[in-house]
Design an enzyme around this catalytic site. Structure first.
Site, PDB file in Angstrom:
ATOM      1  N   ASP A   1      16.672  23.428  41.182  1.00 23.81           N
ATOM      2  CA  ASP A   1      16.274  22.017  41.205  1.00 23.81           C
ATOM      3  C   ASP A   1      15.680  21.616  42.554  1.00 23.81           C
ATOM      4  O   ASP A   1      14.632  20.952  42.611  1.00 23.81           O
ATOM      5  CB  ASP A   1      17.486  21.135  40.886  1.00 23.81           C
ATOM      6  CG  ASP A   1      17.141  19.659  40.831  1.00 23.81           C
ATOM      7  OD1 ASP A   1      16.508  19.231  39.857  1.00 23.81           O
ATOM      8  OD2 ASP A   1      17.505  18.930  41.772  1.00 23.81           O
TER       9      ASP A   1
ATOM     10  N   THR B   1      20.713  14.911  36.426  1.00 26.06           N
ATOM     11  CA  THR B   1      21.821  15.814  36.727  1.00 26.06           C
ATOM     12  C   THR B   1      23.171  15.288  36.242  1.00 26.06           C
ATOM     13  O   THR B   1      23.861  15.957  35.472  1.00 26.06           O
ATOM     14  CB  THR B   1      21.872  16.085  38.243  1.00 26.06           C
ATOM     15  OG1 THR B   1      20.677  16.754  38.618  1.00 26.06           O
ATOM     16  CG2 THR B   1      23.072  16.941  38.611  1.00 26.06           C
TER      17      THR B   1
END
Length: 430
Positions: free
Chosen positions: A192, A68
């Site tokens: 996610d 990320t």
């Protein structure tokens, strides 16, 4: 035509050219962990409409690392990870063994501020007004400069609240219309979260993609409601994909301590974080560590100075000497198997499961245009072009994306020289 009429006409023309040179507004939206094919097994009418109304890339390739923070910072800086040095989701110090969890790093400027300026700061230095809504990196200071408006994601923030998602869009629209912001970056933590918890093939992942699709529909309605259709460009993308984690009894899971004594041979490690691991051997033990890890199955071990150039990691000063990348779907366990994720990322960015999405629409984008795949590092110069700002040094290229744009950049007439020429004409006429 009278002199006053000519004067008015020329003034209007110069104003139009200056406005075009200034560029339109830009909203960058990231849905964390949205794999490139997540819309192919779910009914997504709003994403489908974007294909007709704007631009779709077949997929985009995130940088190594497919995590990320590193990936988002590549998007917002246009720099490879070895250049911007945000080399992990966790902030760490290999000398002191400091390790800071991802969300706690979001306001730690010492992790993000390594001499590379993100787009927010570059745009602000050229007169633009910018904001970050939960976007990784937005909460840090860069050479003492902060983003004009920042909301940092709280530690206990729920990722899947659809009502809040819509409220966030309403807030961002008000920033554009009531406070005249030029650039806003908006981050959502799904899909996610559900991909990790349930796996990419679980029905809950499909449901969250439907929710994302409804949210994109709400975004389109909000843009129309705020009369921003002619002035706001929107890019929708992500940071990485997701793959199913392989576990017992289907496979023998990796336990690295079987192949080397980590306590004896390593002074620092992050080896329990998905498919990517880092290790600092104790003095004189680098070869022994490398040889031992080379015998472990389902992974590839690299010395930092021998990392493939295509990874764009080898020049990093922050990265430890040993890097380990697991084969797709295998998670790295240092000593014990305590891994609970059903899905994960951090694997080789060449794997299709790590690829992600790109959609764009607005006054500067072509309609019904399908782009070939490209690396996410190229999004940065595209955003600079849309904002009509001079980019900071970067590793991307506008030539990769310029075919998406109307007239090689939409409303831009030509260049500042055009404004100068029109001003000279105007003064001669006046």
């Amino acid at each position: 035509m009278t002199m006053s009429a000519k004067r008015l006409e020329l003034l209007l023309l110069v104003a139009a050219v200056c406005g075009a040179a200034a560029g339109h507004k830009l909203l960058l939206v990231s849905f964390d962990g949205f794999r490139w094919d997540y819309d192919q097994d779910v009914d997504t009418p709003n994403l489908d409409r974007l294909v007709r109304d704007g631009v779709k890339a077949k997929y985009i390739t995130p940088p190594m690392l497919t995590m990320t923070s590193p990936s988002h910072f590549t998007t917002i800086t246009g720099r490879w990870v070895e250049d911007h040095e945000v080399v992990h989701n966790m902030m760490y110090d290999a000398k002191t063994n400091l390790k800071v969890a991802h969300k706690l790093t979001l306001t730690r400027s010492e992790w993000w501020d390594n001499g590379v300026l993100p787009l927010w700061i570059t745009a602000q230095n050229q007169g633009r007004k910018t904001a970050s809504f939960h976007f990784p990196g937005g909460g840090a200071n860069y050479s003492g400069q902060a983003v004009d408006r920042v909301l940092v994601e709280p530690l206990d923030h729920p990722d899947d609240n659809e009502t809040e998602w819509r409220q966030n869009i309403d807030t961002v629209m008000s920033w554009f219309t009531e406070e005249d912001f030029d650039l806003v970056t908006l981050y959502y933590g799904e899909p996610d979260n559900v991909g990790h918890a349930k796996g990419p093939d679980h029905p809950d992942r499909k449901e969250i993609v439907r929710q994302i699709d409804r949210t994109i529909g709400y975004l389109r309605e909000a843009i129309d409601r705020h009369q921003l259709n002619d002035s706001l460009n929107v890019i929708i993308t992500s940071d990485h994909g997701m793959t199913t984690v392989k576990k017992r009894p289907q496979v023998e899971e990796i336990i690295l301590n079987k192949y080397l004594n980590l306590l004896k041979l390593a002074s620092f490690e992050i080896l329990d974080y998905g498919g990517f691991g880092i290790l600092t051997p104790r003095p004189g033990k680098e070869q022994e560590v490398f040889d031992a890890l080379s015998k472990a199955p389902n992974l590839t071990v690299y010395r930092k100075d021998q990392i493939p150039e295509s990874f764009h990691l080898g020049k990093s000063e922050r990265l430890p000497p040993i890097v380990v990348v697991a084969d797709l779907g295998f998670n790295l366990n240092s000593r014990f198997i305590v891994y609970v994720n059903k899905g994960d990322h951090g694997y080789h960015n060449g794997e299709m499961d790590m690829k992600t999405i790109f959609r764009a629409f607005g006054p500067d984008f072509r309609r019904n245009f399908l782009s070939e795949p490209f690396d996410s590092v190229h999004i940065y110069p595209l955003m600079c072009q849309l904002l009509r700002i001079e980019p900071a040094p970067h590793n991307g290229s506008l030539t990769v994306t310029e075919k998406m744009l109307l007239h090689s950049g939409g409303s831009q007439v030509s260049a500042p020289g055009s404004v100068t020429l029109l001003l000279l004409i105007m003064f001669n006429v006046l």
